[in-house]
Design a protein around this motif. Sequence first.
Motif, mmCIF file in Angstrom:
data_model
loop_
_atom_site.group_PDB
_atom_site.id
_atom_site.type_symbol
_atom_site.label_atom_id
_atom_site.label_comp_id
_atom_site.label_asym_id
_atom_site.label_seq_id
_atom_site.Cartn_x
_atom_site.Cartn_y
_atom_site.Cartn_z
ATOM 1 N N VAL A 58 0.842 -1.189 0.000
ATOM 2 C CA VAL A 58 0.000 0.000 0.000
ATOM 3 C C VAL A 58 0.876 1.238 0.000
ATOM 4 O O VAL A 58 1.960 1.239 0.589
ATOM 5 N N ASP A 59 0.431 2.258 -0.689
ATOM 6 C CA ASP A 59 1.124 3.538 -0.697
ATOM 7 C C ASP A 59 0.425 4.496 0.247
ATOM 8 O O ASP A 59 -0.797 4.628 0.215
ATOM 9 N N THR A 60 1.203 5.166 1.075
ATOM 10 C CA THR A 60 0.687 6.206 1.946
ATOM 11 C C THR A 60 1.601 7.410 1.815
ATOM 12 O O THR A 60 2.666 7.345 1.203
ATOM 13 N N ALA A 61 1.202 8.517 2.397
ATOM 14 C CA ALA A 61 2.070 9.688 2.405
ATOM 15 C C ALA A 61 3.316 9.439 3.247
ATOM 16 O O ALA A 61 4.293 10.181 3.168
ATOM 17 N N SER A 62 3.291 8.391 4.054
ATOM 18 C CA SER A 62 4.457 8.014 4.850
ATOM 19 C C SER A 62 5.354 7.035 4.118
ATOM 20 O O SER A 62 6.349 6.578 4.657
ATOM 21 N N GLY A 63 4.991 6.685 2.888
ATOM 22 C CA GLY A 63 5.786 5.742 2.118
ATOM 23 C C GLY A 63 5.003 4.477 1.821
ATOM 24 O O GLY A 63 3.822 4.347 2.157
ATOM 25 N N ARG A 64 5.651 3.544 1.159
ATOM 26 C CA ARG A 64 5.016 2.271 0.830
ATOM 27 C C ARG A 64 5.224 1.279 1.971
ATOM 28 O O ARG A 64 6.313 1.146 2.519
ATOM 29 N N PHE A 65 4.131 0.548 2.309
ATOM 30 C CA PHE A 65 4.193 -0.471 3.343
ATOM 31 C C PHE A 65 3.760 -1.811 2.755
ATOM 32 O O PHE A 65 2.890 -1.873 1.888
ATOM 33 N N HIS A 66 4.387 -2.874 3.232
ATOM 34 C CA HIS A 66 4.148 -4.224 2.733
ATOM 35 C C HIS A 66 3.517 -5.045 3.851
ATOM 36 O O HIS A 66 4.162 -5.328 4.860
ATOM 37 N N ARG A 67 2.253 -5.419 3.662
ATOM 38 C CA ARG A 67 1.477 -6.070 4.707
ATOM 39 C C ARG A 67 1.309 -7.551 4.394
ATOM 40 O O ARG A 67 0.805 -7.908 3.327
ATOM 41 N N VAL A 68 1.722 -8.379 5.330
ATOM 42 C CA VAL A 68 1.664 -9.830 5.161
ATOM 43 C C VAL A 68 0.323 -10.320 5.685
ATOM 44 O O VAL A 68 0.011 -10.155 6.870
ATOM 45 N N GLN A 69 -0.483 -10.929 4.798
ATOM 46 C CA GLN A 69 -1.860 -11.292 5.147
ATOM 47 C C GLN A 69 -2.194 -12.699 4.680
ATOM 48 O O GLN A 69 -1.827 -13.109 3.576
ATOM 49 N N VAL A 70 -2.923 -13.423 5.525
ATOM 50 C CA VAL A 70 -3.387 -14.775 5.225
ATOM 51 C C VAL A 70 -4.871 -14.707 4.896
ATOM 52 O O VAL A 70 -5.645 -14.068 5.609
ATOM 53 N N GLY A 71 -5.278 -15.376 3.821
ATOM 54 C CA GLY A 71 -6.690 -15.380 3.462
ATOM 55 C C GLY A 71 -6.894 -15.313 1.960
ATOM 56 O O GLY A 71 -5.960 -15.532 1.191
ATOM 57 N N PRO A 72 -8.131 -15.021 1.519
ATOM 58 C CA PRO A 72 -9.253 -14.513 2.315
ATOM 59 C C PRO A 72 -10.072 -15.616 2.988
ATOM 60 O O PRO A 72 -10.069 -16.760 2.555
#
Length: 300
Positions: free
Chosen positions: A257-271
């Motif tokens: 995801v891109d935010t004004a704080s930079g790009r973050f990489h979120r590790v998610q299991v699912g759906p």
Amino acid sequence: MTSNCSGLWPLVLATLALAGCASAPAPAPAGTDHSSRYTITQDRAPKGNFDASGLSDAVPVYQAPVRAGNKSSYTVWGKQYSVMSSNEGYVARGTASWYGEKFHGHKTSNGETFDMYQMSAAHKSLRIPGYARVTNVDNGRSVIVRVNDRGPFHGDRLIDLSYAAAKKLGYQSRGTAKVEVESITVKPDGSMFIAGQPFALDGQPPSKAVTAVENDGQDAAGGLFVQLGSFSSRDPATKLQDRAKGVLSSPVRVRAVDTASGRFHRVQVGPFQDEGSARKTQNLLEAKGFSQSIVLTDSD
């Protein structure tokens, strides 16, 4: 050597009165009972010249409140302590000590395993797990640690850092240092605050705005996901994804995801199509050592 006495809470009330805190490093004497909780009687630094210069700070992530380690009032050595209702806005100055080999590999107050080579800390009243920036006021060095234990219960000390964190701050050889502790809190939307003020890692401007830009793995929209962590760099996210794949049959993705704080990489299991299925997987992950997970929707 420092004189430390961290929480390591499940058996602390039964053992502290007998063991106490040590003031100098020493190996366990001959005849030590190795079936007891600790196999050495006094804390000490690890052998060899551990290089902490390249060790990364703890990465603050959101976690829903938990009960483990957060009993509102508890007593150690006849003194009563209270746990804060919230870490928001906390900032304090005081003396920091450190703890190491004696406690290495044992459980912390919230059930995690203490690793003296990781960036962690013990505090008497901050809610756990939590995060804090700790600054050595003598040399200006700062680290971010994960607070997951109770202590130190010695004198007027404010916080007990892992050996690695103390070494990065430059006080491991003399045992204690004057520090400033500022709590870091993370909201469910990923926004971050330090001592009550907006904050972002790596000097990026703080923001609450989040926009999804890519999914590595599952692109399915909707449903629920179990999020294991969120990182500003892709490499630790990929490593966490690989760990999760090793213990699960469910799909695991890295959602950037891109935010004004930079790009973050979120590790998610699912759906997952229902909360029951998501919670079942979350419990399985926690049993396998993934202790920072949260359940959220695809749009969170």
